[in-house]
Design a protein around this motif. Structure first.
Motif, PDB file in Angstrom:
ATOM      1  N   ASP A 108       0.852  -1.184   0.000  1.00  0.00           N
ATOM      2  CA  ASP A 108       0.000   0.000   0.000  1.00  0.00           C
ATOM      3  C   ASP A 108       0.893   1.241   0.000  1.00  0.00           C
ATOM      4  N   THR A 109       0.435   2.285  -0.642  1.00  0.00           N
ATOM      5  CA  THR A 109       1.211   3.517  -0.752  1.00  0.00           C
ATOM      6  C   THR A 109       1.607   4.057   0.609  1.00  0.00           C
ATOM      7  N   ASN A 110       0.743   3.913   1.611  1.00  0.00           N
ATOM      8  CA  ASN A 110       1.072   4.458   2.943  1.00  0.00           C
ATOM      9  C   ASN A 110       2.302   3.793   3.547  1.00  0.00           C
ATOM     10  N   VAL A 169       5.229   5.651   1.867  1.00  0.00           N
ATOM     11  CA  VAL A 169       5.343   6.995   2.444  1.00  0.00           C
ATOM     12  C   VAL A 169       5.957   6.903   3.837  1.00  0.00           C
ATOM     13  N   SER A 170       5.469   5.977   4.649  1.00  0.00           N
ATOM     14  CA  SER A 170       5.992   5.816   6.010  1.00  0.00           C
ATOM     15  C   SER A 170       7.474   5.456   6.002  1.00  0.00           C
ATOM     16  N   TYR A 203       1.462   5.413  -6.705  1.00  0.00           N
ATOM     17  CA  TYR A 203       2.780   5.592  -6.099  1.00  0.00           C
ATOM     18  C   TYR A 203       3.412   6.889  -6.610  1.00  0.00           C
ATOM     19  N   VAL A 216       1.326  10.136  -5.377  1.00  0.00           N
ATOM     20  CA  VAL A 216       1.380  10.410  -3.942  1.00  0.00           C
ATOM     21  C   VAL A 216       2.806  10.758  -3.497  1.00  0.00           C
ATOM     22  N   ASP A 238      -8.762   2.633  -2.619  1.00  0.00           N
ATOM     23  CA  ASP A 238      -7.902   1.545  -2.144  1.00  0.00           C
ATOM     24  C   ASP A 238      -8.293   0.175  -2.692  1.00  0.00           C
ATOM     25  N   THR A 263      -0.364  -3.044   4.574  1.00  0.00           N
ATOM     26  CA  THR A 263      -0.883  -1.693   4.758  1.00  0.00           C
ATOM     27  C   THR A 263      -0.741  -1.238   6.208  1.00  0.00           C
ATOM     28  N   ASN A 268      -2.960   0.873   7.176  1.00  0.00           N
ATOM     29  CA  ASN A 268      -4.377   1.199   7.424  1.00  0.00           C
ATOM     30  C   ASN A 268      -5.212  -0.070   7.376  1.00  0.00           C
ATOM     31  N   HIS A 287      -9.004  -0.218   7.089  1.00  0.00           N
ATOM     32  CA  HIS A 287      -9.656   0.234   5.854  1.00  0.00           C
ATOM     33  C   HIS A 287     -10.066  -0.929   4.956  1.00  0.00           C
TER      34      HIS A 287
END
Length: 138
Positions: free
Chosen positions: A8-10, A13-14, A49, A52, A93, A110, A112, A115
């Protein structure tokens, strides 16, 4: 045994925002670079990707973005979506979930987790690390 995972993109990013090199998202990226699992993606996921990670608020260097996305593409496989009626909190998502559903032996990683439907294939970065470590020990 090969492990397949949609990231997942998050999680990306993290990992790129992380202050600690031992954080789970950073370790996921490290395991990706080491080719300890096979990332799954499709055109929509790659587009997200790229969009974001280039948002001005993150201020990620272009080289860092390109390196991470290229690593995913080089190590991974372009995958299909399997349509599902499962409920996903954010409609954007669904593509991540549906690509993960295209293989029986894959995971969606993920930050999240709430979600997505509560199924075994939806895991946190820590859970994927545990799965990979258990395979390392075999």
């Amino acid at each position: 045994m090969k492990v397949y995972a949609v990231i997942d993109t998050n999680v990306l990013v993290s990992a790129l925002l992380a202050k600690r090199p031992d954080s789970a998202p950073v370790q996921i990226l490290d395991r990706l670079f080491s080719r300890d699992f096979i990332p799954m993606y499709n055109e929509e996921i790659v587009a997200e990707y790229n969009e974001v990670l280039r948002r001005p608020k993150f201020k990620f260097p272009e080289e860092q973005i390109a390196f991470a996305v290229e690593a995913l593409l080089e190590a991974g496989i372009d995958s299909i979506r399997v349509k599902t009626d499962d409920e996903v909190l954010d409609p954007k998502d669904i593509v991540f979930y549906e690509v993960a559903m295209s293989r029986d032996d894959s995971y969606l990683v993920t930050g999240n987790i709430k979600h997505f439907p509560a199924v075994k294939k939806v895991v946190t970065p820590n859970e994927l690390l545990d799965i990979l470590k258990s395979l390392d020990d075999e």
